[in-house]
Motif scaffolding. Structure first.
Motif, PDB file in Angstrom:
ATOM      1  N   UNK A  27     -13.651 -43.531  -0.214  1.00 42.66           N
ATOM      2  CA  UNK A  27     -14.065 -44.063   1.083  1.00 42.66           C
ATOM      3  C   UNK A  27     -14.059 -42.969   2.139  1.00 42.66           C
ATOM      4  N   UNK A  28     -14.607 -43.286   3.293  1.00 44.45           N
ATOM      5  CA  UNK A  28     -14.801 -42.277   4.337  1.00 44.45           C
ATOM      6  C   UNK A  28     -13.479 -41.737   4.878  1.00 44.45           C
ATOM      7  N   UNK A  29     -12.578 -42.599   5.272  1.00 42.69           N
ATOM      8  CA  UNK A  29     -11.370 -42.134   5.946  1.00 42.69           C
ATOM      9  C   UNK A  29     -10.427 -41.400   4.996  1.00 42.69           C
ATOM     10  N   UNK A  30     -10.153 -41.979   3.843  1.00 40.67           N
ATOM     11  CA  UNK A  30      -9.279 -41.308   2.870  1.00 40.67           C
ATOM     12  C   UNK A  30      -9.952 -40.056   2.318  1.00 40.67           C
ATOM     13  N   UNK A  31     -11.256 -40.122   2.073  1.00 36.72           N
ATOM     14  CA  UNK A  31     -11.985 -38.965   1.566  1.00 36.72           C
ATOM     15  C   UNK A  31     -11.948 -37.800   2.529  1.00 36.72           C
ATOM     16  N   UNK A  32     -12.121 -38.072   3.811  1.00 37.49           N
ATOM     17  CA  UNK A  32     -12.068 -36.999   4.815  1.00 37.49           C
ATOM     18  C   UNK A  32     -10.673 -36.396   4.906  1.00 37.49           C
ATOM     19  N   UNK A  33      -9.658 -37.237   4.802  1.00 33.00           N
ATOM     20  CA  UNK A  33      -8.285 -36.740   4.835  1.00 33.00           C
ATOM     21  C   UNK A  33      -8.019 -35.834   3.631  1.00 33.00           C
ATOM     22  N   UNK A  34      -8.524 -36.221   2.468  1.00 31.05           N
ATOM     23  CA  UNK A  34      -8.346 -35.410   1.262  1.00 31.05           C
ATOM     24  C   UNK A  34      -9.185 -34.128   1.303  1.00 31.05           C
ATOM     25  N   UNK A  35     -10.227 -34.115   2.099  1.00 28.68           N
ATOM     26  CA  UNK A  35     -11.105 -32.942   2.204  1.00 28.68           C
ATOM     27  C   UNK A  35     -10.513 -31.840   3.082  1.00 28.68           C
ATOM     28  N   UNK A  36      -9.592 -32.174   3.954  1.00 24.60           N
ATOM     29  CA  UNK A  36      -9.040 -31.195   4.890  1.00 24.60           C
ATOM     30  C   UNK A  36      -8.530 -29.911   4.244  1.00 24.60           C
ATOM     31  N   UNK A  37      -7.777 -29.972   3.129  1.00 24.79           N
ATOM     32  CA  UNK A  37      -7.316 -28.708   2.527  1.00 24.79           C
ATOM     33  C   UNK A  37      -8.457 -27.803   2.055  1.00 24.79           C
ATOM     34  N   UNK A  38      -9.607 -28.362   1.737  1.00 27.86           N
ATOM     35  CA  UNK A  38     -10.756 -27.557   1.333  1.00 27.86           C
ATOM     36  C   UNK A  38     -11.467 -26.967   2.551  1.00 27.86           C
ATOM     37  N   UNK A  39     -11.500 -27.718   3.631  1.00 30.46           N
ATOM     38  CA  UNK A  39     -12.276 -27.324   4.804  1.00 30.46           C
ATOM     39  C   UNK A  39     -11.645 -26.157   5.558  1.00 30.46           C
ATOM     40  N   UNK A  40     -10.339 -26.063   5.597  1.00 27.17           N
ATOM     41  CA  UNK A  40      -9.682 -24.994   6.354  1.00 27.17           C
ATOM     42  C   UNK A  40     -10.048 -23.604   5.824  1.00 27.17           C
ATOM     43  N   UNK A  41      -9.880 -23.323   4.518  1.00 31.23           N
ATOM     44  CA  UNK A  41     -10.281 -21.987   4.031  1.00 31.23           C
ATOM     45  C   UNK A  41     -11.774 -21.736   4.187  1.00 31.23           C
ATOM     46  N   UNK A  42     -12.579 -22.779   4.026  1.00 24.45           N
ATOM     47  CA  UNK A  42     -14.028 -22.616   4.168  1.00 24.45           C
ATOM     48  C   UNK A  42     -14.389 -22.280   5.608  1.00 24.45           C
ATOM     49  N   UNK A  43     -13.756 -22.917   6.556  1.00 24.80           N
ATOM     50  CA  UNK A  43     -14.022 -22.645   7.965  1.00 24.80           C
ATOM     51  C   UNK A  43     -13.624 -21.217   8.321  1.00 24.80           C
ATOM     52  N   UNK A  44     -12.474 -20.780   7.825  1.00 24.86           N
ATOM     53  CA  UNK A  44     -12.037 -19.396   8.078  1.00 24.86           C
ATOM     54  C   UNK A  44     -13.024 -18.402   7.467  1.00 24.86           C
ATOM     55  N   UNK A  45     -13.458 -18.680   6.251  1.00 23.56           N
ATOM     56  CA  UNK A  45     -14.413 -17.793   5.584  1.00 23.56           C
ATOM     57  C   UNK A  45     -15.761 -17.774   6.273  1.00 23.56           C
ATOM     58  N   UNK A  46     -16.217 -18.918   6.756  1.00 23.39           N
ATOM     59  CA  UNK A  46     -17.504 -18.991   7.452  1.00 23.39           C
ATOM     60  C   UNK A  46     -17.444 -18.216   8.764  1.00 23.39           C
ATOM     61  N   UNK A  47     -16.327 -18.305   9.459  1.00 19.80           N
ATOM     62  CA  UNK A  47     -16.171 -17.537  10.701  1.00 19.80           C
ATOM     63  C   UNK A  47     -16.249 -16.046  10.420  1.00 19.80           C
ATOM     64  N   UNK A  48     -15.614 -15.625   9.349  1.00 19.54           N
ATOM     65  CA  UNK A  48     -15.652 -14.218   8.953  1.00 19.54           C
ATOM     66  C   UNK A  48     -17.074 -13.794   8.587  1.00 19.54           C
ATOM     67  N   UNK A  49     -17.786 -14.639   7.862  1.00 19.56           N
ATOM     68  CA  UNK A  49     -19.170 -14.334   7.470  1.00 19.56           C
ATOM     69  C   UNK A  49     -20.070 -14.214   8.690  1.00 19.56           C
ATOM     70  N   UNK A  50     -19.883 -15.091   9.674  1.00 16.13           N
ATOM     71  CA  UNK A  50     -20.700 -15.016  10.902  1.00 16.13           C
ATOM     72  C   UNK A  50     -20.421 -13.724  11.667  1.00 16.13           C
ATOM     73  N   UNK A  51     -19.154 -13.305  11.733  1.00 17.22           N
ATOM     74  CA  UNK A  51     -18.818 -12.049  12.417  1.00 17.22           C
ATOM     75  C   UNK A  51     -19.460 -10.858  11.707  1.00 17.22           C
ATOM     76  N   UNK A  52     -19.399 -10.843  10.391  1.00 12.98           N
ATOM     77  CA  UNK A  52     -20.000  -9.739   9.630  1.00 12.98           C
ATOM     78  C   UNK A  52     -21.517  -9.725   9.801  1.00 12.98           C
ATOM     79  N   UNK A  53     -22.123 -10.903   9.821  1.00 13.66           N
ATOM     80  CA  UNK A  53     -23.565 -10.997   9.993  1.00 13.66           C
ATOM     81  C   UNK A  53     -23.970 -10.496  11.386  1.00 13.66           C
ATOM     82  N   UNK A  54     -23.176 -10.818  12.404  1.00 17.22           N
ATOM     83  CA  UNK A  54     -23.460 -10.374  13.761  1.00 17.22           C
ATOM     84  C   UNK A  54     -23.332  -8.851  13.883  1.00 17.22           C
ATOM     85  N   UNK A  55     -22.366  -8.261  13.190  1.00 16.58           N
ATOM     86  CA  UNK A  55     -22.211  -6.808  13.212  1.00 16.58           C
ATOM     87  C   UNK A  55     -23.418  -6.104  12.610  1.00 16.58           C
TER      88      UNK A  55
END
Length: 79
Positions: free
Chosen positions: A48-76
């Motif tokens: 379901x939406x609410x439990x699924x989103x809660x379970x997704x949080x541990x995956x989203x944090x490293x992905x968000x950090x990595x995406x931020x790093x990729x955007x910085x490298x792309x901008x450079x």
């Protein structure tokens, strides 16, 4: 109803927006397998939406950090 709408939105993102980003999901690139949207799709479909989103949080944090790093490298590279 909410589950179907969330799953539709994820598929829409995967097919139309994600390919145009210019880089892949950082979680998928680092750990292999499918990206956050694929994991999110499966979790929401199963739990379901609410439990699924809660379970997704541990995956989203490293992905968000990595995406931020990729955007910085792309901008450079562009300057």
């Amino acid at each position: 109803m909410l589950r179907s709408l969330a799953l539709f939105a994820i598929r829409l993102y995967q097919r139309h927006l994600s390919p145009k980003k210019g880089f892949g999901c950082a979680y998928r690139l680092v750990y292999g397998g499918c990206g956050c949207s694929g994991v999110g799709y499966r979790l929401i479909r199963r739990y379901g939406v609410f439990s699924g989103c809660r379970l997704l949080e541990p995956f989203a944090k490293p992905a968000n950090d990595g995406a931020s790093s990729a955007r910085r490298q792309q901008a450079k590279r562009q300057h």
